[in-house]
Write a protein that holds these residues in place. Structure first.
Motif, PDB file in Angstrom:
ATOM      1  N   THR A 121      -7.405   8.761  -1.369  1.00  0.00           N
ATOM      2  CA  THR A 121      -5.629   8.114  -1.796  1.00  0.00           C
ATOM      3  C   THR A 121      -5.021   8.661  -2.034  1.00  0.00           C
ATOM      4  OG1 THR A 121      -7.141   5.730  -2.028  1.00  0.00           O
ATOM      5  CG2 THR A 121      -5.070   5.502  -2.698  1.00  0.00           C
ATOM      6  N   ASN A 122      -3.715   8.457  -1.721  1.00  0.00           N
ATOM      7  CA  ASN A 122      -2.518   9.331  -1.782  1.00  0.00           C
ATOM      8  C   ASN A 122      -1.459   8.542  -2.816  1.00  0.00           C
ATOM      9  OD1 ASN A 122      -1.121  11.800  -1.392  1.00  0.00           O
ATOM     10  ND2 ASN A 122       0.030  11.048  -0.044  1.00  0.00           N
ATOM     11  N   LEU A 167       5.957   0.420  -8.422  1.00  0.00           N
ATOM     12  CA  LEU A 167       4.037   0.200  -8.530  1.00  0.00           C
ATOM     13  C   LEU A 167       4.589  -0.841  -9.649  1.00  0.00           C
ATOM     14  CD1 LEU A 167       1.864   3.091  -7.238  1.00  0.00           C
ATOM     15  CD2 LEU A 167       3.157   1.671  -6.254  1.00  0.00           C
ATOM     16  N   VAL A 222       0.816   3.860  -1.513  1.00  0.00           N
ATOM     17  CA  VAL A 222      -0.344   3.684  -2.367  1.00  0.00           C
ATOM     18  C   VAL A 222      -0.925   4.119  -0.630  1.00  0.00           C
ATOM     19  CG1 VAL A 222      -2.202   3.552  -3.349  1.00  0.00           C
ATOM     20  CG2 VAL A 222      -0.044   3.264  -4.207  1.00  0.00           C
ATOM     21  N   THR A 277      -0.509  -0.722  -1.278  1.00  0.00           N
ATOM     22  CA  THR A 277       0.636  -0.819  -2.349  1.00  0.00           C
ATOM     23  C   THR A 277       1.579  -2.517  -2.634  1.00  0.00           C
ATOM     24  OG1 THR A 277       1.680   1.208  -0.579  1.00  0.00           O
ATOM     25  CG2 THR A 277       3.369  -0.231  -1.964  1.00  0.00           C
ATOM     26  N   ALA A 330      -1.613  -2.392  -5.221  1.00  0.00           N
ATOM     27  CA  ALA A 330      -1.396  -1.708  -6.261  1.00  0.00           C
ATOM     28  C   ALA A 330       0.026  -1.979  -7.352  1.00  0.00           C
ATOM     29  CB  ALA A 330      -1.137  -0.165  -6.191  1.00  0.00           C
ATOM     30  N   LYS A 331       0.761  -2.799  -6.606  1.00  0.00           N
ATOM     31  CA  LYS A 331       1.643  -3.437  -7.901  1.00  0.00           C
ATOM     32  C   LYS A 331       1.131  -4.893  -8.062  1.00  0.00           C
ATOM     33  CE  LYS A 331       5.777  -4.080  -6.024  1.00  0.00           C
ATOM     34  NZ  LYS A 331       6.794  -3.457  -6.350  1.00  0.00           N
ATOM     35  N   ASN A 356      -0.623  -3.804 -11.004  1.00  0.00           N
ATOM     36  CA  ASN A 356       0.019  -3.224 -12.330  1.00  0.00           C
ATOM     37  C   ASN A 356       0.475  -4.190 -13.255  1.00  0.00           C
ATOM     38  OD1 ASN A 356      -0.940  -0.240 -12.560  1.00  0.00           O
ATOM     39  ND2 ASN A 356       0.411   0.398 -10.576  1.00  0.00           N
ATOM     40  N   ILE A 357       0.937  -5.504 -12.290  1.00  0.00           N
ATOM     41  CA  ILE A 357       1.673  -6.609 -12.717  1.00  0.00           C
ATOM     42  C   ILE A 357       1.080  -7.421 -13.609  1.00  0.00           C
ATOM     43  CG2 ILE A 357       2.860  -8.421 -12.319  1.00  0.00           C
ATOM     44  CD1 ILE A 357       4.101  -6.621  -9.525  1.00  0.00           C
ATOM     45  N   MET A 366      -9.803   2.199  -3.142  1.00  0.00           N
ATOM     46  CA  MET A 366      -7.909   2.506  -3.772  1.00  0.00           C
ATOM     47  C   MET A 366      -8.718   2.796  -5.325  1.00  0.00           C
ATOM     48  SD  MET A 366      -4.508   0.756  -4.089  1.00  0.00           S
ATOM     49  CE  MET A 366      -5.065  -0.833  -5.113  1.00  0.00           C
ATOM     50  N   MET A 380      -8.403   3.132 -11.045  1.00  0.00           N
ATOM     51  CA  MET A 380      -8.250   1.488 -12.274  1.00  0.00           C
ATOM     52  C   MET A 380      -8.964   0.935 -12.805  1.00  0.00           C
ATOM     53  SD  MET A 380      -6.161   0.208  -8.374  1.00  0.00           S
ATOM     54  CE  MET A 380      -3.915   0.666  -8.149  1.00  0.00           C
TER      55      MET A 380
END
Lengths: 289, 289
Positions: free
Chosen positions: A103-104, A162, B105, B128, B131-132, B135-136, B158, B164
């Motif tokens: 993962t990047n 993000l 991501v 992507t 991930a958002k 985080n939210i 991921m 995470m």
């Protein structure tokens, strides 16, 4: 102070401290007063201060100084403890990058110029490791030095994009009495290179006084910097950039918040430095000691 | 139940509920029993259940069905509430992607085959946005349906790679009585397409019985699937893949945990389905109703 090397153990430690706030200072170690000023700021801001020391292989290119990057964990540990770090996170490469990582995290556009142009892949390495460290530590605040101003812009962009629940706190560059910006890489310099490396801060002061006198033309400012640096026979210019900040757009005339950023090589050692030109007080600019 | 559209408001709501555990069910809405089974599982597992409904433009290709993707927030809202969702997060595209977003991501390798090959960029859009959302919402658990088995593998990768602090919980495919896997896209099918779409689950059952009888040769299994699907004149095969799971490596013979995954088009509608063949009980496989 406790030092932990396992992510699981770190998480267990951090779990106990919530709902206190956590301030995080990510570093690659070989600590100097620049890093320690971030600890001071973190202690002012948060209840618990976590520092990481991790020389991140992902942000070094194949011909860069990963193997030679200076390391001294005993000294770093003493310095961190004496400055009041509560938890030092010192993971191995295997702890951070277990086999099979795929993962990047990458930020487009503002990573393409300046250090991103000189060091392909560097900022992908930075954003990926910082995203990992943020997920591991879950800080409320993260403290970064403005010497790596492009890194600060890139990390702030990632945090915003993000939706990471973290406030990125940029902190001023710390300099030696003669003006050289502190860097772990300064240890690589020979005495003569160290003397000549003063051209970086001298060039930035030169820009500052030209701007103070009303110069707004970016090409003229750039030429003046080049002239100062070329006075040092050991200096080889990597880049001289004057751009908007944090958007890093090229400019013809100064307007809005701008950065003047330099990367210069002395032998195998690549040094960076910068000053911010703040729109609201362009005549004052930021001081270079 | 409350519905909130602002990230800030959502975070404020979530802050109050900690240290209760949060279970998260991300969806693109137009809810069916598959989504609602994720809610059931989340309610068993966590104290508070958050569902998101967001048709994520980033995971649709330029020629895909973003504009036509079915939407019915009033109905979804009633269904979510009746099933016990505590907070429904229903953001606008502007809330999720403010102008100037530059961060991506991406997971390498396991995103290149199957749906990743048919839908370039799709999984970058998925990782992507997930991930958002992570985080939210900062969930402790996140629930995903195994109909999108590759998506489950990619999200788990991921989560592991970026550290995470979330447990991804894969949940079984829910099917109609006649075997068709539930999908919001089933609404696109004409009655005749709907009838012929049964070839997907029929082909998977066929593989299951061949494996039950001892067949391990991937090419033979693949050919058998192709034959079943070609019995349907409206079906156009996008891919038939038999791979390791979750590593998604190609195989010549079945061994270890494997997935049999299909994508088949009926007119403009692309349907996917799969079964897992679990190493420890290969003869049993997973049941397709």
């Amino acid at each position: 102070m406790r030092t932990v090397s396992s992510i699981q153990e770190l998480r267990a430690s951090l779990h106990k401290v919530r709902p206190q706030t956590i301030g995080f200072v990510p570093t690659m170690g070989y600590l100097h007063e620049g890093h320690l000023s971030l600890v001071d700021k973190a202690k002012e801001t948060a209840d618990v201060v976590v520092m990481s020391i991790f020389v991140n292989p992902l942000q070094f290119g194949p011909n860069e100084d990963l193997a030679n990057y200076p390391r001294d964990i005993e000294r770093d540990s003493r310095l961190a403890e004496s400055r009041g770090v509560d938890i030092l996170f010192f993971p191995s490469v295997e702890e951070m990058y277990p086999p099979g990582s795929k993962t990047n995290v990458s930020v487009q556009d503002i990573t393409e110029s300046m250090c991103g142009a000189s060091r392909p892949g560097h900022f992908d390495g930075v954003t990926t490791v910082v995203a990992k460290l943020f997920n591991i530590i879950q800080p409320d605040y993260a403290f970064f030095g403005m010497k790596d101003a492009q890194q600060v812009a890139v990390v702030m962009q990632m945090v915003r994009d993000l939706n990471m629940p973290i406030e990125v706190v940029p902190c001023p560059i710390v300099r030696e009495a003669d003006g050289l910006a502190l860097s772990s890489r300064n240890v690589y310099l020979s005495p003569e290179e160290r003397r000549q490396a003063l051209v970086l801060s001298r060039a930035l002061r030169q820009v500052q006084s030209m701007v103070g006198l009303g110069e707004r033309n970016v090409e003229k400012l750039r030429t003046a910097i080049e002239k100062v640096i070329q006075e040092s026979p050991l200096a080889s210019i990597d880049y001289i950039e004057i751009r908007s900040y944090p958007g890093l757009m090229p400019l013809e005339e100064l307007h809005g918040d701008c950065i003047v950023a330099l990367a210069v090589r002395f032998g195998n050692t690549r040094l960076i430095d910068n000053i911010m030109l703040v729109a609201s007080q362009e005549e004052a600019a930021c001081s270079v000691q």
